[in-house]
Design a protein around this motif. Structure first.
Motif, PDB file in Angstrom:
ATOM      1  N   ARG A  48       0.835  -1.198   0.000  1.00 50.13           N
ATOM      2  CA  ARG A  48       0.000   0.000   0.000  1.00 50.13           C
ATOM      3  C   ARG A  48       0.869   1.247   0.000  1.00 50.13           C
ATOM      4  O   ARG A  48       1.773   1.399   0.821  1.00 50.13           O
ATOM      5  CB  ARG A  48      -0.917   0.013   1.220  1.00 50.13           C
ATOM      6  N   VAL A  52      -0.058   9.005  -2.412  1.00 53.07           N
ATOM      7  CA  VAL A  52      -0.853   8.750  -3.615  1.00 53.07           C
ATOM      8  C   VAL A  52      -0.727   9.954  -4.527  1.00 53.07           C
ATOM      9  O   VAL A  52      -0.786  11.104  -4.071  1.00 53.07           O
ATOM     10  CB  VAL A  52      -2.332   8.484  -3.266  1.00 53.07           C
ATOM     11  N   ARG A  53      -0.577   9.686  -5.815  1.00 53.66           N
ATOM     12  CA  ARG A  53      -0.339  10.752  -6.787  1.00 53.66           C
ATOM     13  C   ARG A  53      -1.652  11.177  -7.448  1.00 53.66           C
ATOM     14  O   ARG A  53      -2.442  10.336  -7.894  1.00 53.66           O
ATOM     15  CB  ARG A  53       0.632  10.274  -7.864  1.00 53.66           C
ATOM     16  N   SER A  80      -3.820   8.864 -12.803  1.00 53.06           N
ATOM     17  CA  SER A  80      -3.733   9.803 -11.677  1.00 53.06           C
ATOM     18  C   SER A  80      -4.523  11.085 -11.901  1.00 53.06           C
ATOM     19  O   SER A  80      -4.546  11.950 -11.021  1.00 53.06           O
ATOM     20  CB  SER A  80      -2.264  10.154 -11.417  1.00 53.06           C
ATOM     21  N   SER A  91     -11.907  10.833  -2.646  1.00 53.76           N
ATOM     22  CA  SER A  91     -10.637  10.109  -2.520  1.00 53.76           C
ATOM     23  C   SER A  91      -9.854  10.572  -1.297  1.00 53.76           C
ATOM     24  O   SER A  91      -9.329   9.753  -0.527  1.00 53.76           O
ATOM     25  CB  SER A  91      -9.799  10.307  -3.790  1.00 53.76           C
ATOM     26  N   LEU A  95      -8.515   8.561   2.041  1.00 54.54           N
ATOM     27  CA  LEU A  95      -7.103   8.515   2.408  1.00 54.54           C
ATOM     28  C   LEU A  95      -6.860   9.096   3.796  1.00 54.54           C
ATOM     29  O   LEU A  95      -5.963   8.645   4.522  1.00 54.54           O
ATOM     30  CB  LEU A  95      -6.278   9.288   1.376  1.00 54.54           C
ATOM     31  N   VAL A 101      -1.274   6.027   5.331  1.00 50.51           N
ATOM     32  CA  VAL A 101      -1.073   7.021   4.274  1.00 50.51           C
ATOM     33  C   VAL A 101      -0.554   8.310   4.899  1.00 50.51           C
ATOM     34  O   VAL A 101      -1.166   8.857   5.812  1.00 50.51           O
ATOM     35  CB  VAL A 101      -2.382   7.281   3.507  1.00 50.51           C
ATOM     36  N   ILE A 104      -0.371  13.103  -0.049  1.00 56.73           N
ATOM     37  CA  ILE A 104      -0.528  12.984  -1.495  1.00 56.73           C
ATOM     38  C   ILE A 104       0.502  13.855  -2.193  1.00 56.73           C
ATOM     39  O   ILE A 104       1.008  14.831  -1.622  1.00 56.73           O
ATOM     40  CB  ILE A 104      -1.938  13.393  -1.962  1.00 56.73           C
ATOM     41  N   GLU A 289       2.177   5.950  -6.949  1.00 51.57           N
ATOM     42  CA  GLU A 289       1.004   5.253  -7.458  1.00 51.57           C
ATOM     43  C   GLU A 289      -0.247   6.127  -7.407  1.00 51.57           C
ATOM     44  O   GLU A 289      -0.407   6.965  -6.514  1.00 51.57           O
ATOM     45  CB  GLU A 289       0.748   3.977  -6.649  1.00 51.57           C
ATOM     46  N   MET A 291      -4.608   6.672  -7.297  1.00 52.09           N
ATOM     47  CA  MET A 291      -5.650   6.204  -6.379  1.00 52.09           C
ATOM     48  C   MET A 291      -6.123   4.795  -6.733  1.00 52.09           C
ATOM     49  O   MET A 291      -6.460   4.004  -5.843  1.00 52.09           O
ATOM     50  CB  MET A 291      -6.828   7.190  -6.422  1.00 52.09           C
ATOM     51  N   THR A 293      -4.401   2.284  -7.747  1.00 51.59           N
ATOM     52  CA  THR A 293      -3.502   1.306  -7.133  1.00 51.59           C
ATOM     53  C   THR A 293      -3.742   1.216  -5.635  1.00 51.59           C
ATOM     54  O   THR A 293      -3.733   0.118  -5.051  1.00 51.59           O
ATOM     55  CB  THR A 293      -2.040   1.690  -7.403  1.00 51.59           C
ATOM     56  N   TYR A 294      -3.974   2.357  -4.994  1.00 51.69           N
ATOM     57  CA  TYR A 294      -4.255   2.347  -3.560  1.00 51.69           C
ATOM     58  C   TYR A 294      -5.482   1.504  -3.261  1.00 51.69           C
ATOM     59  O   TYR A 294      -5.485   0.696  -2.321  1.00 51.69           O
ATOM     60  CB  TYR A 294      -4.453   3.781  -3.067  1.00 51.69           C
TER      61      TYR A 294
END
Length: 605
Positions: A48, A52-53, A80, A91, A95, A101, A104, A289, A291, A293-294
Motif C-alpha cells: 500500500r 498517492v499521486r 492519476s 478520494s 485517504l 497514508v 498525497i 502510485e 488512487m 492502485t491504492y
C-alpha cells in the motif's frame, strides 16, 4: 407510484418498494465482486502506497458527469488524473482515514479553472491537511492560477528545468478604426449604451477611457485576489508578494531562492524525496502510485451500494459559449435548439427536483437568448431554477439568467453588460481600391440595408436606430421583470456596464455570491427537499466538441456583425484559459462575426 380506485380512494405505493428486488440483486452482485477480490487485495496490502499521486490538469468539472446513454470514443484520462472536484474530495476523505497514508503528491499541469473552482479545490486540500496529512505540490510549469493552487500545499516542489510564470495579469484592448479606414473599410454601428464598447473595436482610433476603466476594474480584483492567495499560502505579506510578482517570471532555482518554492526535485527523484525509496537503491525505479492502485491494496474498499432511497438529484443545464440560433453543440457555442431541448428534458425529469442553469457565456443573439429565456421560465414554473456562473454571464447570457428564480455567482465572475448594438461594414472604399464594381438593385427601400457594397441611407440608419432602441427597451423590460425592479432602475445599471459577482450582488443583479455546490444545495432547499449530505447531478445538453473561433471569423467575410461583451472575451481567459488564447490568435478580443440568414437582425445582446 399511486393507484386510484374511484372518487375519494387513493392508495400510494412507494416507488422504493417496486425497486427493492432490483436493488437487492444489484447489491448482491456488488457484494460478491467485493468478496471475491478481497483475498487478492489482502495479499497486496503490504504494498500500500504511503503517498498517492493526483494530477490536476485542464478544467475538471465540479461533479462526475453522469449521462443516461453510454458514450463511446474520446480519450481516457491518465490513472492519476483528477476527473472532478467531487471525486478528489471522496478520494481524500478515504485517504485521510488511513493511518498508513502520509499524504498525497499533487501534480499541477496546464490548469485552466476559474477562481471559484480553484477555491473549491483548495477547500478539499485544506480539509485533508486538517486531518494531519501532507500535501506536496509539484509542477514543471505553472502560471498565476496554477501557482495560486499550489500555494495551498504544505510544500511546493519544482524540477530543475521548471518555471513559475508569476507575473500578474495583463489584458489588451484593440482599436482598429484608423487601420480599417486606410484600407477603405468604413464601420457603421449603432449602439445603445456608452458602456457597450464592442463596436469601438472597429470605429475608434484609440481605446476609450470607459473600456480602459472597465478592464482595469477587473484587473484590480483579480490581482488583489492573487496577492491574498499567495501571501497566505507562502506566509508572506501582500507587499512582499507584490514585489516578487514584479520580479517574475521565475526559473525554478530563482523561485526557490525567492521563497516561492521549497526545493528542486526531478520527477524521478520524487519518491526518494518523499522517503519512499533511496537514490540508487536497485535498478527498478520506484513509482508514485495513483488512487486506483491504492484501492487495490484495501481488502474492502468503498462500494457504491445501490440505495433503496435514492439521493436527491439536481439537473444541470450548461449554457456554454456564444449564444446563437440553430442546432448542434460545442464548447464555444451555445445553440438555442440544444439548450432548449436540454431545459425541456430537465423539466420532465421527475427525479430532479431542481434545476441549475450553469451559464458561461459572453453573450450572443437576442433571438437565441430569448428562446432560452422562455424555456428557463417554463421550467421555473414547474420546479426551482437557479442560474449559476463562475466565469462570465454577460449580455445575452445574462438575459437567459434572469428567467431563473435566483441568480448565484462566484465572486470574480463577470455579469451584466445589458446593452445592444447593430451595424455593418461599408466595403465600397476597399472595393474601389481593388477595382471591384458592384451595382445594387432593390425593390423596397430597406432591402439592401445590410449590403457591404455601400453605406446606410438616411432612412436605413433611422430604421436601424429604431430597432436598436426597441431591442434595448425590451432587454430592460426583461431584466426588470426578472429582478423585480423598475426599468428606470435597471437602466441606471445597464448601458453595457459589466460587474464582478461581488459588485453585481451589491447593485442587485445577483442574489448570492457562493460556489457551485452551495447553489445546488440551495436549489434543493427551494424544492423543499430535506437537507442531505450527498446529492446527485444529471447533466443535460453538455458540450460535445469544440470549434475554432479563428476559422469562424475567417468564414464570416459576408457576415453581419454579431455583438458580445468585449470585456468578457478579453478577460475571461486571464490566467491562461483558451478563451483568451483564441482571442489573441486573431487580435480581436471584442467581437466575432457569423453569417446569418437575411431575415435575422444582427443585434447583440
Amino acid at each position: 407510484m399511486s393507484v386510484h380506485y374511484g372518487p375519494g380512494t387513493h392508495i400510494s405505493i412507494p416507488d422504493a418498494m417496486l425497486r427493492l428486488p432490483f436493488i437487492a440483486l444489484a447489491n448482491l452482485y456488488l457484494l460478491l465482486v467485493s468478496l471475491l477480490g478481497a483475498p487478492f487485495r489482502m495479499m497486496a496490502a503490504s504494498h500500500r502506497p504511503a503517498y498517492v499521486r493526483f494530477r490536476l490538469t485542464g478544467d475538471p468539472p465540479y461533479r462526475e458527469r453522469r449521462r443516461r446513454r453510454l458514450q463511446l470514443g474520446g480519450s481516457r484520462p491518465e490513472p492519476s488524473d483528477v476527473t472532478s472536484v467531487e471525486r478528489l474530495r471522496e478520494s481524500l476523505e478515504l485517504l485521510a482515514k488511513d493511518g498508513r497514508v502520509k499524504g498525497i503528491l499533487l501534480e499541477v499541469e496546464d490548469l485552466a479553472v476559474p477562481a471559484a473552482k480553484r477555491d473549491a479545490l483548495v477547500a478539499v486540500l485544506r480539509a485533508f491537511r486538517a486531518q494531519g496529512k501532507r500535501v506536496v505540490g509539484w509542477a514543471v510549469h505553472v502560471d498565476n492560477e496554477g501557482y495560486a493552487l499550489l500555494c495551498s500545499a504544505d510544500e511546493v516542489l519544482l524540477p530543475p528545468m521548471g518555471r513559475v510564470e508569476l507575473v500578474g495579469y495583463a489584458a489588451e484592448s484593440t482599436a482598429l478604426g484608423v487601420g480599417l479606414s486606410r484600407v477603405g473599410i468604413r464601420p457603421q454601428f449603432i449602439r445603445r449604451g456608452d458602456y457597450k464598447t464592442a463596436p469601438e473595436l472597429f470605429t475608434r482610433p484609440v481605446v476609450s477611457d470607459i473600456q480602459t476603466r472597465t478592464v482595469e476594474s477587473f484587473l484590480d480584483e483579480r490581482y488583489a485576489d492573487l496577492l491574498d492567495v499567495v501571501a497566505r499560502g507562502r506566509r508572506k505579506t501582500p507587499e512582499e508578494v507584490r514585489a516578487l510578482i514584479d520580479q517574475g517570471p521565475f526559473s525554478a532555482r530563482r523561485a526557490v531562492d525567492a521563497g516561492l518554492a521549497d526545493a528542486l526535485v526531478s520527477e524521478a527523484n520524487l519518491p526518494a524525496y518523499l522517503g519512499l525509496a533511496k537514490p540508487g537503491d536497485g535498478e527498478e525505479e520506484t513509482e508514485l502510485e495513483p488512487m486506483e492502485t491504492y484501492l487495490s491494496t484495501i481488502p474492502f474498499p468503498p462500494v457504491r451500494w445501490k440505495r433503496l432511497r435514492r439521493n436527491p438529484r439536481v439537473a444541470v443545464v450548461p449554457v456554454s459559449g456564444i449564444i446563437i440560433p440553430g442546432k448542434g453543440a460545442s464548447g464555444k457555442m451555445a445553440t438555442s435548439e440544444t439548450v432548449v431541448k436540454a431545459l425541456r428534458a430537465a423539466g420532465r425529469d421527475k427525479r430532479s427536483k431542481a434545476v441549475v442553469v450553469y451559464i458561461s457565456s459572453p453573450g450572443g443573439t437576442p433571438l437565441a437568448s430569448e428562446q432560452m429565456l422562455e424555456a428557463v421560465q417554463r421550467v421555473a414554473r414547474k420546479k426551482p431554477v437557479i442560474a449559476y456562473m463562475d466565469r462570465v454571464c454577460a449580455s445575452a447570457g445574462y438575459m437567459v439568467a434572469v428567467g431563473a428564480k435566483e441568480i448565484w455567482s462566484a465572486p470574480h465572475a463577470m455579469v451584466g453588460s445589458i446593452g445592444v448594438f447593430a451595424g455593418k461594414f461599408d466595403m465600397s472604399g476597399l472595393m474601389e481600391k481593388l477595382g471591384v464594381h458592384k451595382t445594387v438593385l432593390v425593390r423596397g427601400q430597406n432591402a439592401a440595408m445590410l449590403s457591404f457594397s455601400r453605406g446606410f441611407t438616411p432612412q436605413e440608419e433611422a430604421t436601424l436606430e429604431a430597432e436598436v432602441e426597441e431591442m434595448y427597451q425590451a432587454f430592460l423590460d426583461i431584466v426588470a421583470k426578472g429582478r423585480g425592479r423598475t426599468k428606470e432602475e435597471i437602466h441606471q445599471l445597464a448601458e453595457g456596464r459589466v460587474y464582478s459577482g461581488v459588485r453585481g450582488k451589491a447593485v442587485g443583479l445577483v442574489d448570492q455570491v457562493a460556489g457551485f455546490e452551495e447553489a445546488c444545495r440551495h436549489a434543493l432547499s427551494l424544492a423543499k427537499v430535506p437537507a442531505a449530505e450527498r446529492f446527485e447531478i444529471m447533466t443535460y445538453g453538455a458540450p460535445k466538441q469544440r470549434v475554432n473561433l479563428l476559422k469562424l471569423l475567417m468564414g464570416a467575410s459576408h457576415a453581419q456583425t454579431y455583438a458580445l461583451c468585449p470585456t468578457a472575451l478579453s478577460l475571461n481567459g486571464l490566467g491562461g484559459t483558451e478563451a483568451f488564447e483564441d482571442a489573441a490568435r486573431f487580435g480581436v478580443a471584442d467581437v466575432v462575426g457569423r453569417v446569418f440568414p437575411d431575415d435575422q437582425w444582427p443585434f447583440g445582446g
